[in-house]
Each structure stands twice: as structure tokens, then as C-alpha cells.
Design an enzyme around this catalytic site. Structure first.
Site, short mmCIF file in Angstrom:
data_model
loop_
_atom_site.label_atom_id
_atom_site.label_comp_id
_atom_site.label_asym_id
_atom_site.label_seq_id
_atom_site.Cartn_x
_atom_site.Cartn_y
_atom_site.Cartn_z
N CYS A 40 0.80 -1.23 0.00
CA CYS A 40 0.00 0.00 0.00
C CYS A 40 0.84 1.28 0.00
CB CYS A 40 -0.92 0.01 1.21
SG CYS A 40 -1.72 -1.57 1.52
N HIS A 93 -3.47 7.79 5.65
CA HIS A 93 -3.60 6.46 5.06
C HIS A 93 -5.04 5.98 5.28
CE1 HIS A 93 -2.14 2.91 3.18
NE2 HIS A 93 -2.40 2.14 4.22
N GLU A 111 -2.58 5.31 13.34
CA GLU A 111 -2.17 6.50 12.60
C GLU A 111 -2.47 7.77 13.39
OE1 GLU A 111 -2.44 8.34 8.08
OE2 GLU A 111 -3.85 6.76 8.67
N LYS A 149 -10.18 7.50 1.03
CA LYS A 149 -10.45 6.10 0.67
C LYS A 149 -11.93 5.76 0.78
CE LYS A 149 -5.93 3.98 1.60
NZ LYS A 149 -5.13 5.18 1.88
N HIS A 203 -9.57 1.75 -1.49
CA HIS A 203 -8.13 1.59 -1.26
C HIS A 203 -7.51 1.03 -2.52
CE1 HIS A 203 -4.30 0.82 0.35
NE2 HIS A 203 -4.63 0.38 1.57
N PHE A 225 1.28 -2.96 4.51
CA PHE A 225 1.58 -4.29 5.03
C PHE A 225 3.07 -4.56 4.83
CE2 PHE A 225 -2.89 -6.34 4.42
CZ PHE A 225 -3.29 -5.76 5.61
#
Length: 402
Positions: free
Chosen positions: A162, A294, A305, A326, A331, A390
């Protein structure tokens, strides 16, 4: 070190087939997440996504090109055309020799993989098309852009889940800043919305069946999207000398690794990336007005976050605006940072902060100004774009009004 500016932008995603449509949708808080449409979708437990609708590749590419272009490559070429056209650059001579393209993608030609696995394992065919490998390879989009626009310098693909786009754009920024190139094409592209692509993500149990609700207490997972975002990063003096329109200045970046867990995010890793980008840009925390988060809509990411932002910015965190787009476009995995950079540019150029739509319930673990549900007019001079992937790989970009 040279100053680096953005002189071209292009996109195709669930909100629009170009930048103007996308920014208008962001201003209106439009949701591009809908029922998915592809073969065997009824076999999936997750049937929603930010799918690009109304795009017919046959209207843009000929039959020979279609044998070589996976959907993620098609998206890349569409967005690159818009970005390079806006920049007004023609890559010839020295500019072509040193100009290149750095793109991010997490999956590459996933649709091509999916179609050919079906052909061999489900339909029992013993042969596949001879161009399957060049069609599905991760660097296909970067290579085709380099060929289309005569980019003969450093060209490659970054794949860090990502954070792929932000890592790619950071590399392009570094090349222009160091003087290696006067102009680079950069961004990301992704198209995982096919049966196999969604089925694999289902297995993680981090997907929502109904909506993406970043920072909301009732959030229940992420929603996949697809598309591309492409930009032209150019040396400031080069852009100014030719009278180019400048969209924003890229002023810093940082990349960190959590080195802790393959899927669980780390507050410390995220905070080091955010503070590192500020340090690289020579910016004080209180100068930042907006962060494009994010913000995946998962329980773990959003609270981690927010905690990282609170740690880095201290008392100024309460004055920051932070939103996740998003919830509107989904995403986009490896392309997500690129499409989200458009919201950063909109904040700097137009004074419009994209909202976090789908926000329903206050979460004390996400107690920041998340610009809920409606866009906001605000004058900001510095913005950040966060990407936390990830594998614990983080990349943050800092942009400034010019």
C-alpha cells in the site's frame, strides 16, 4: 539540491476518468464505491469496491496494444497522457536521455494472472498467449510509458504493497532533486478487482461488506479500489524557464520500516516516517495544515495513525485537518498514494480539504479533526501524504504551496 515541482497530473479512478472529474467528486464528497461487476462476483462474500465504471479500453487502444496491456497498464497510460499533456513537456534530446518513469504497483497484471489461471486450471487449456508474461509483469506499465513518451533514463517499478506509490514518487523526487534528471514521470497504478484479486483479500478478514468508514467508531474494514494517478515531477528552474504551470512543490520525504509485524501497523514506525518527512523538508510541525491520511477504515490502522500524528505534532495535532479519501474511491493498494496526492494538491491550490465521508460515530482513539462528511475551505501552505503498508513499510511525502 534542486527544488522539485509538479507540472502535470493525471488520473483515472472510481471518482472520475480525469483530474477535473476526480477533484469535483472529492469536493462534493461523492462515493465511488458500488456493487462490483465482473465474472463470478456472486461467489464472493465481498461484493463492493471502487471500480472504474464506463471505461472501454477498445476506444483508446488498438487490438495489438490490447494483447500487451493489462488493465493496470491501460490505466497508467491514460493517466500518463493527461499528466504529460498538462506539463507541456516533450521528451527529446537530453531531457529524454535522462528522463524516466518510476511507478508503484502492488500486484501488476492481476487480471491477466486471473484470466490465464482460469484458462489453464478451470477450462483445461494447455496453451496461453505468448505475451502473457510481458502483459502481467510488474514493470509493464512503466515500460510502456517509457516507450510511449521516449523516456530513456531511469525507469522501474516499486512494489511495497500500500506504500508503493509514495515510495515510487519519493524515488522520482530524489532523482530530480539530486540533478540526475530534469523531469520524471511518477505515480502508481493498480487493478486487482477481479475474482482472484478480491478473493485473496477476503482471506485477510480486513474487508468491509458495506462501506469504508475511516476514523468512525463503527468502522469495520477497508474497501478495495482501482485506478491510477500519474504526475510529472520537474526541476523548478527548468519549469520556470519554460513558463510551465506549477501545481505544487514537493519539499521532503521519508521512508521507514516497522521491522515488527507483517500486517499490524506500528505507531513508532509511522511517527518516524512523519517526523522524518518534516525534517527532510525543513518544516516545523506547526506549519502543516493538512494531512491526507492512510486511513483505511480498519480498526488497527486508524487508531495507530492518529496516535502517531498526535505523538509527532503534540498540541498542534488538535489544529490539524486530517482526512481519508479512501471512503470515496476505495483503497487502490499500490496506486492509493498517487490518487490521494490529488487531494493534497487540491488543498494547496484550491484551498479545499477533501472530506472523510462515511463518518458516523466519534471514536476517542481517533480524536482528531477528520473533516467529517463535508469538504472544507481552508488556507493551507504545507500538507503531508501518509502511506503505511503491510510489511511495515512506510512512506510520507511533504508538499508546499508555491
Amino acid at each position: 539540491m534542486n527544488r522539485v515541482v509538479i507540472t502535470g497530473a493525471g488520473t483515472i479512478n472510481a471518482l472520475g476518468h480525469n483530474v477535473a472529474e476526480t477533484l469535483e467528486a472529492m469536493r462534493e464528497g461523492h462515493c465511488g464505491i458500488e456493487q462490483l461487476e465482473f465474472r463470478d462476483v456472486e461467489r464472493l462474500s465481498i461484493q463492493i469496491g471502487g471500480q472504474v465504471k464506463g471505461f472501454e479500453a477498445e476506444g483508446h487502444f488498438n487490438r495489438q496494444q490490447m494483447t500487451l496491456y493489462d488493465r493496470f497498464t491501460q490505466f497508467s497510460l491514460m493517466a500518463a497522457k493527461e499528466a504529460i499533456t498538462q506539463s507541456g513537456l516533450e521528451f527529446t534530446g537530453e531531457l529524454a536521455a535522462k528522463g524516466g518513469v518510476v511507478l508503484g504497483t502492488a500486484g501488476g497484471g492481476v487480471s491477466t494472472w486471473d484470466d490465464n489461471y482460469r484458462a489453464v486450471y478451470e477450462e483445461g487449456k494447455n496453451r496461453v498467449h505468448p505475451f502473457v508474461v510481458p502483459k502481467l509483469m510488474m514493470n509493464a506499465a512503466a515500460s510502456h510509458i517509457s516507450m510511449e513518451y521516449n523516456l530513456k533514463g531511469p525507469s522501474f517499478t516499486v512494489s511495497t504493497a500500500c506504500a508503493s506509490s509514495n515510495h515510487a514518487m519519493s524515488q522520482a523526487y530524489q532523482m530530480v532533486r539530486s540533478g540526475m534528471s530534469k523531469a520524471m514521470v511518477t505515480g502508481g497504478s493498480e487493478s486487482m478487482l477481479c475474482f482472484g484479486g478480491v478473493k485473496a483479500w477476503e482471506g485477510l478478514r480486513v474487508m468491509s461488506k458495506d462501506a469504508c468508514r475511516p476514523f468512525s467508531a463503527n468502522r469495520n474494514g477497508m474497501v478495495q479500489g482501482e485506478g491510477a494517478g500519474i504526475f510529472v515531477f520537474e526541476d523548478y528552474e527548468h519549469a520556470r524557464a519554460r513558463g510551465a504551470e506549477i501545481l505544487a512543490e514537493v519539499v521532503g520525504f521519508a521512508m521507514t520500516s516497522d521491522a515488527s509485524d507483517i500486517v499490524m501497523p506500528s505507531k513508532q514506525g509511522a511517527a518516524r516516517a512523519i517526523s522524518g518527512a518534516l525534517k527532510d523538508a525543513g518544516i516545523n510541525p506547526d506549519q502543516v495544515g493538512y494531512i491526507n491520511a492512510h486511513g483505511t477504515g480498519t480498526a488497527a490502522n486508524d487508531k495507530t495513525e492518529c496516535a502517531a500524528v498526535a505523538d509527532v505534532f503534540g498540541p498542534h495535532a488538535d489544529k490539524l485537518m486530517i482526512s481519508s479519501t479512501k471512503a470515496m474511491h476505495g483503497h487502490l493498494i499500490g496506486a492509493t498514494g498517487a490518487v490521494e496526492l490529488l487531494a493534497c494538491i487540491m488543498a494547496l491550490r484550491d484551498g479545499v480539504i477533501a472530506p472523510t465521508i462515511g463518518y458516523e460515530e466519534f471514536d476517542p482513539e481517533c480524536a482528531l479533526d477528520v473533516v467529517p462528511n463535508e469538504a472544507r475551505e481552508a488556507n493551507v501552505d504545507v500538507v503531508l501524504s501518509n502511506a503505511f503498508a503491510f510489511g511495515g513499510l512506510n512512506a510520507v511525502l511533504a508538499l508546499k504551496k508555491i
